[in-house]
Design an enzyme around this catalytic site. Structure first.
Site, mmCIF file in Angstrom:
data_model
loop_
_atom_site.group_PDB
_atom_site.id
_atom_site.type_symbol
_atom_site.label_atom_id
_atom_site.label_comp_id
_atom_site.label_asym_id
_atom_site.label_seq_id
_atom_site.Cartn_x
_atom_site.Cartn_y
_atom_site.Cartn_z
ATOM 1 N N THR A 185 46.935 75.623 17.849
ATOM 2 C CA THR A 185 47.994 76.581 17.498
ATOM 3 C C THR A 185 48.795 76.911 18.740
ATOM 4 O OG1 THR A 185 46.593 78.460 17.986
ATOM 5 C CG2 THR A 185 46.637 77.709 15.713
ATOM 6 N N GLU A 331 46.883 76.795 10.774
ATOM 7 C CA GLU A 331 45.571 77.013 10.164
ATOM 8 C C GLU A 331 45.559 76.679 8.675
ATOM 9 O OE1 GLU A 331 47.075 78.993 12.279
ATOM 10 O OE2 GLU A 331 45.668 80.050 13.592
HETATM 11 P P1 AMP Z 1 52.532 77.857 13.374
HETATM 12 O O1 AMP Z 1 51.070 77.943 13.183
HETATM 13 O O2 AMP Z 1 52.939 77.621 14.775
HETATM 14 O O3 AMP Z 1 53.133 76.858 12.436
HETATM 15 O O4 AMP Z 1 53.156 79.273 13.013
HETATM 16 C C1 AMP Z 1 52.877 79.902 11.796
HETATM 17 C C2 AMP Z 1 53.689 81.165 11.691
HETATM 18 O O5 AMP Z 1 55.090 80.866 11.570
HETATM 19 C C3 AMP Z 1 53.392 81.968 10.451
HETATM 20 O O6 AMP Z 1 52.213 82.747 10.593
HETATM 21 C C4 AMP Z 1 54.645 82.809 10.321
HETATM 22 O O7 AMP Z 1 54.622 83.923 11.195
HETATM 23 C C5 AMP Z 1 55.724 81.866 10.779
HETATM 24 N N1 AMP Z 1 56.370 81.256 9.622
HETATM 25 C C6 AMP Z 1 56.151 80.037 9.095
HETATM 26 N N2 AMP Z 1 56.975 79.808 8.058
HETATM 27 C C7 AMP Z 1 57.733 80.918 7.897
HETATM 28 C C8 AMP Z 1 58.770 81.313 6.994
HETATM 29 N N3 AMP Z 1 59.247 80.502 6.046
HETATM 30 N N4 AMP Z 1 59.287 82.557 7.134
HETATM 31 C C9 AMP Z 1 58.856 83.394 8.093
HETATM 32 N N5 AMP Z 1 57.902 83.071 8.991
HETATM 33 C C10 AMP Z 1 57.342 81.852 8.899
#
Ligand code: AMP
Length: 548
Positions: A185, A331
């Site tokens: 992550t 995750e």
């Molecule tokens: P990652 O694990 O780096 O892909 O980040 C995941 C995080 O990205 C999520 O927990 C959200 O906070 C944010 N995220 C992903 N998709 C969206 C979306 N469509 N709208 C708002 N936040 C998002």
């Protein structure tokens, strides 16, 4: 009594065999650093995948070795996905945009035995080569003619290794729980955490991603993953795409170049693509500036951060492209929710439609959601209450890979706390209002920074916007809007603030605007609020105005 059906393990090997047998002549197109359009068939691909599995054996990798890749989206990376995982090893995709320190940490934490690397990233590995003590050698993903000179030790050439092997390979029978992939992550605090996908979780998510109310993938699609293969398996598209037998189109190192993306879409028959808003926005801007069409693209999956309404409307109105707004995380492999129509939303117009489009959609079958308050009490799905979003499901992380401090990823009831704050309406549509740590608390009430950012980028003079909470003597925190303008002269602070009138509650309107040249981003292309907060740590509002 048990059913009497065959119990074949869910494995990526099954997807590979199906792709090779049923779609042998389907095409895979890639841009690479040395070839503007490499082109071959599924049959060619999986023949080379068998050679590559032999290479992995010949290099002496252990049966469950973690093998790192630092690579763009292209056919060699796809070959590695299948050869590594289907031979029982773990494909550890490393984000080459991370700092050298983080890359070294990740490679050492995973105990990667070999690193497969695109020529462009060789230089980034050189300073950390000596520190990666478990790495036995490097394979540069190119041919003999284009091998770079490097100080790395024990370096091989990908094409030379493949050329020396035979076409056959005895794939092992894998337990479906066998680990197939590893992705760390981006973690805004502390060290990155490893999420270890299994064959089972990857296969089930591929089925779910292909569903009509998800990405609706089929054998007559051309799929262009703009989302990098080093980030959560390009959202599973290399598996779901092969499963349905679609044409695969990979942008290679041109992933951030809108002109190349538009060329690939129009010339290679791309019907669906996927990426984060920060890469889709330049694509849209490019088509507007050059007046070019994106035919035959008809779906664009946007997630990773909230997709601004204005972007969705422009793709729809100018290009007849339906933006499929999706939410998920590393995750969750990563798909959690997808915004597609139900009987309750068909026919909406005006503000109700806009509201609906901004939702991140409903849970995919296989994912369960709930929202809770600060005392961990479950909140109603009324579209109003916002609370901590928790998930569980068939492709959700159970535990992190060798976690520091040994903590589990789930609570006592088996739920994973996403760190996001959301509301859920009676039809099951979620609305992410913030990352929990980005929520702005003004006078005890929450203000959604995502809603404010979406409203700001709806203004034609705003190229990108971020909203952070800044200390306020009376209200505890108030929103500060930080903006990159499309044109320097185009807008003043006051004009921009008046743009919010009637679009958000009066007390949500930011207290000040700061114009900047650029906003900080993370290695996965998202706004880095952590970095932005550091930049504005000494910021004070010019006037303390009343917000009641
Ligand atoms: P990652 O694990 O780096 O892909 O980040 C995941 C995080 O990205 C999520 O927990 C959200 O906070 C944010 N995220 C992903 N998709 C969206 C979306 N469509 N709208 C708002 N936040 C998002």
């Amino acid at each position: 009594m048990f059913g009497l059906m065959m119990e074949m393990p869910l494995s990526l090997t099954g997807i590979m065999h199906h792709g090779e047998r049923s779609h042998a002549r389907q095409t895979i197109v890639s841009v690479t650093s040395t070839n503007a359009r490499h082109r071959y068939t599924y049959a060619d691909c999986f023949r080379r995948v068998r050679r590559l599995a032999r290479v992995l054996d010949r290099l002496g990798t252990t049966t469950d070795a973690r093998i790192a890749t630092l690579a763009w989206n292209d056919y060699r990376h796809l070959e590695l996905y299948y050869a590594i995982s289907c031979s029982g090893r773990v494909c550890h995709t490393v984000n080459p945009r991370l700092f050298a320190e983080q890359i070294a940490y990740i490679i050492n934490h995973a105990e990667d035995e070999w690193v497969f690397v695109d020529p462009q990233f060789v230089a980034a590995l050189e300073p950390i080569g000596e520190r990666c003590s478990k790495v036995r050698g490097y394979v540069v993903m190119t041919d003999a003619e284009h091998m770079p000179v490097t100080t790395l030790q024990n370096v091989h050439c990908y094409e030379t290794l493949l050329a020396a092997e035979a076409d056959d390979y005895a794939w092992p029978d894998l337990d479906e729980r066998t680990a197939s992939g590893l992705c760390y992550t981006s973690g805004t605090t502390g060290n990155p955490k490893g999420v270890l996908y299994s064959h089972r979780s990857s296969v089930i998510m591929a089925y779910a991603a292909a569903l009509p109310d998800a990405c609706a993938l089929s054998a007559i699609d051309g799929i262009l993953p703009i989302v990098p293969m080093f980030h959560v398996n390009a959202w599973g598209l290399p598996f779901a795409g092969v499963m349905v037998g679609a044409k695969l189109v990979f942008p290679g190192p041109k992933l951030g170049d809108p002109a190349t993306l538009a060329d690939l879409i129009t010339e290679e028959g791309v019907t669906i693509s996927a990426g984060v808003p920060t890469v889709c926005l330049p694509l849209l801007a490019h088509t507007l500036a050059t007046q070019r069409s994106l035919q035959p693209l008809n779906r664009l999956v946007i997630g990773g951060s909230a997709c601004p309404l204005s972007m969705m409307e422009e793709f729809r109105d100018r290009h007849q492209v339906r933006v499929i707004h999706a939410w998920g995380m590393t995750e969750m492999s990563p798909l959690g929710t997808i915004n597609s129509q139900t009987a309750a939303t068909v026919g909406l117009t005006g503000a109700a439609l806009a509201e609906q489009m901004c939702s991140q959609g409903r849970a995919l079958p296989g994912v369960e959601l709930k929202i809770t308050d600060e005392e961990n009490r479950e909140l109603a799905w009324d579209g109003k209450n916002a609370g901590a979003l928790k998930v569980r499901g068939l492709w959700v992380c159970k535990d992190y890979y060798r976690p520091e401090g040994g903590g589990g990823a789930r609570d006592d009831e088996g739920w994973f706390a996403t760190g996001d704050v959301a509301s859920i309406d009676a039809n099951g549509f979620i609305r992410i209002t913030d990352r929990a740590k980005d929520v702005i608390k003004s006078g005890g009430e929450w203000i959604s920074s995502i809603d404010l950012e979406n409203t700001a980028v709806g203004h034609p003079a705003v190229a990108e916007a971020a909203v952070i909470g800044v200390h306020h003597p009376k209200w505890q925190e108030r929103p500060l809007l930080v903006v990159v303008r499309t044109s320097e002269a185009a807008i003043t602070k006051d004009a921009l603030l008046s743009w919010f009138d009637g679009k958000v509650a009066k007390w949500w309107i930011p207290d000040d605007v700061v114009f900047v040249e650029t906003l900080p981003h993370t290695a996965t292309g998202k706004l880095s609020k952590l970095e932005l907060r550091k930049q504005f740590i000494d910021y004070q509002f010019p006037t303390v105005h009343d917000v009641t």
